[in-house]
Write an enzyme that holds these catalytic residues in place. Structure first.
Site, PDB file in Angstrom:
ATOM      1  N   ASN A 124      42.726  96.724  26.899  1.00  0.00           N
ATOM      2  CA  ASN A 124      42.424  96.776  28.333  1.00  0.00           C
ATOM      3  C   ASN A 124      41.983  98.148  28.828  1.00  0.00           C
ATOM      4  OD1 ASN A 124      45.178  94.745  28.207  1.00  0.00           O
ATOM      5  ND2 ASN A 124      43.299  93.929  29.084  1.00  0.00           N
ATOM      6  N   LYS A 134      43.598  89.462  18.239  1.00  0.00           N
ATOM      7  CA  LYS A 134      42.511  90.446  18.188  1.00  0.00           C
ATOM      8  C   LYS A 134      43.004  91.780  17.637  1.00  0.00           C
ATOM      9  CE  LYS A 134      40.924  93.001  21.553  1.00  0.00           C
ATOM     10  NZ  LYS A 134      40.324  93.524  22.797  1.00  0.00           N
ATOM     11  N   HIS A 179      33.108  90.676  23.984  1.00  0.00           N
ATOM     12  CA  HIS A 179      31.691  90.610  23.648  1.00  0.00           C
ATOM     13  C   HIS A 179      31.428  89.562  22.565  1.00  0.00           C
ATOM     14  CE1 HIS A 179      31.011  94.125  26.091  1.00  0.00           C
ATOM     15  NE2 HIS A 179      31.882  94.825  25.378  1.00  0.00           N
TER      16      HIS A 179
END
Length: 234
Positions: free
Chosen positions: A50, A138, A158
Site C-alpha cells: 500500500n 502477493k 497492474h
C-alpha cells in the site's frame, strides 16, 4: 468434454508467450533484480504494501541505518521500529508485523534467516510464508519469485488489471483467485518476465483510468482494447 478446457489453457499459454514477446520488443527485455537474502526480501515486501516503491525503499534503508541487524529490530520497542519505517505508511501496522515475523523465525529456527526456503518446494514455501500475519498471496509470491527465483507469480494491481483486460482471467476474477488461475496459465519460464512486463504496461499505457489503447502493442490481442477502439471509431 474434457478437451475444451485443456485446449483453452493451451491457447492462453500461447497468448501469454505472445504478450511477453511483444512487450520485450516494446520495452526491451526485463532485467531481474539481484537476489537478496530471503528475509530481507520479506521485510522489504511487507514495507511495500500500500505504498510506492520509492517510499518503501526509503523506509527499508532507514530501518537498516537505525538498526545494526535484524536481531536488533527483533528486540526493539515497536514504536522505535515504527518511527524508522514511517515513510512506508501504515507504520503502526507494519512495525508489529515485522517484529512478530522476526520473533517467530528466531524462536523456530534459532537464527534470523529464511534462506532455507530456497531448498523447499514452492507450495511448501508459500504455505510457510502465508502463516505470518500480514503476508498474503502477493507478498509471499514476491518473496519466492525475487529472492528464490521460484516460478510463483505475484498478482499486483497492474498484473490483475492487464490480465483481466487481455482475457487471460475472467472479468469477475478477484486478485486472490487470479493467483491460482494465472499460475496454471503462465509458463514457468515466463513468470518473472510476465510479471515485470505487465507492471511496465500497467504503469505506462494500460492504466486504470483512460488507458492508451491506441498506443498499446497488445491492442489486437486485447478484447477490452478492441472494444474501446471500435467505440471511439464509431
Amino acid at each position: 468434454m474434457h478437451d475444451k478446457p485443456s485446449s483453452d489453457r493451451a491457447s492462453i499459454r500461447r497468448k501469454v508467450v505472445a504478450v511477453c514477446r511483444r512487450l520485450a520488443r516494446h520495452y526491451g527485455p526485463v532485467e531481474p533484480p539481484p537476489e537478496e537474502p530471503v528475509l530481507d526480501e520479506l521485510i522489504a515486501t511487507i514495507l511495500s504494501q500500500n505504498t510506492s516503491d520509492t517510499n518503501s525503499s526509503a523506509a527499508f534503508d532507514e530501518l537498516r541505518r537505525r538498526f545494526p541487524d535484524w536481531n536488533a529490530v527483533r528486540t526493539a520497542p515497536v514504536g522505535r521500529i515504527a518511527r524508522a519505517i514511517r515513510r512506508a505508511g501504515l507504520s503502526n501496522v507494519k512495525a508489529p508485523r515485522i517484529r512478530a515475523v522476526l520473533r517467530r523465525i528466531h524462536q523456530e529456527r534459532g537464527e534470523l534467516s529464511l534462506d532455507f526456503l530456497r531448498s523447499w518446494s514452492a507450495p511448501e514455501a508459500l504455505a510457510y510464508l502465508r502463516e505470518f500475519d500480514g503476508v498474503g498471496p502477493k507478498t509471499a509470491a514476491c518473496v519466492l519469485l525475487f529472492a528464490c527465483r521460484m516460478p510463483v507469480l505475484p498478482v499486483d494491481t497492474h498484473v490483475h488489471r492487464v490480465s483481466r483486460r487481455l482475457g487471460l482471467i475472467g472479468p469477475g476474477t478477484n486478485a486472490e483467485k487470479a493467483h491460482d488461475d494465472l499460475a496454471a496459465r503462465v509458463p514457468a519460464d515466463r513468470v518473472l518476465e510476465f510479471h515485470l512486463q505487465l507492471i511496465r504496461l500497467g504503469r505506462t499505457l494500460c492504466t486504470a483510468r483512460r488507458p492508451k489503447c491506441e498506443m498499446c502493442p497488445l491492442w489486437d490481442l486485447c478484447p477490452e482494447g478492441l472494444h474501446r477502439l471500435r467505440a471511439e471509431a464509431g
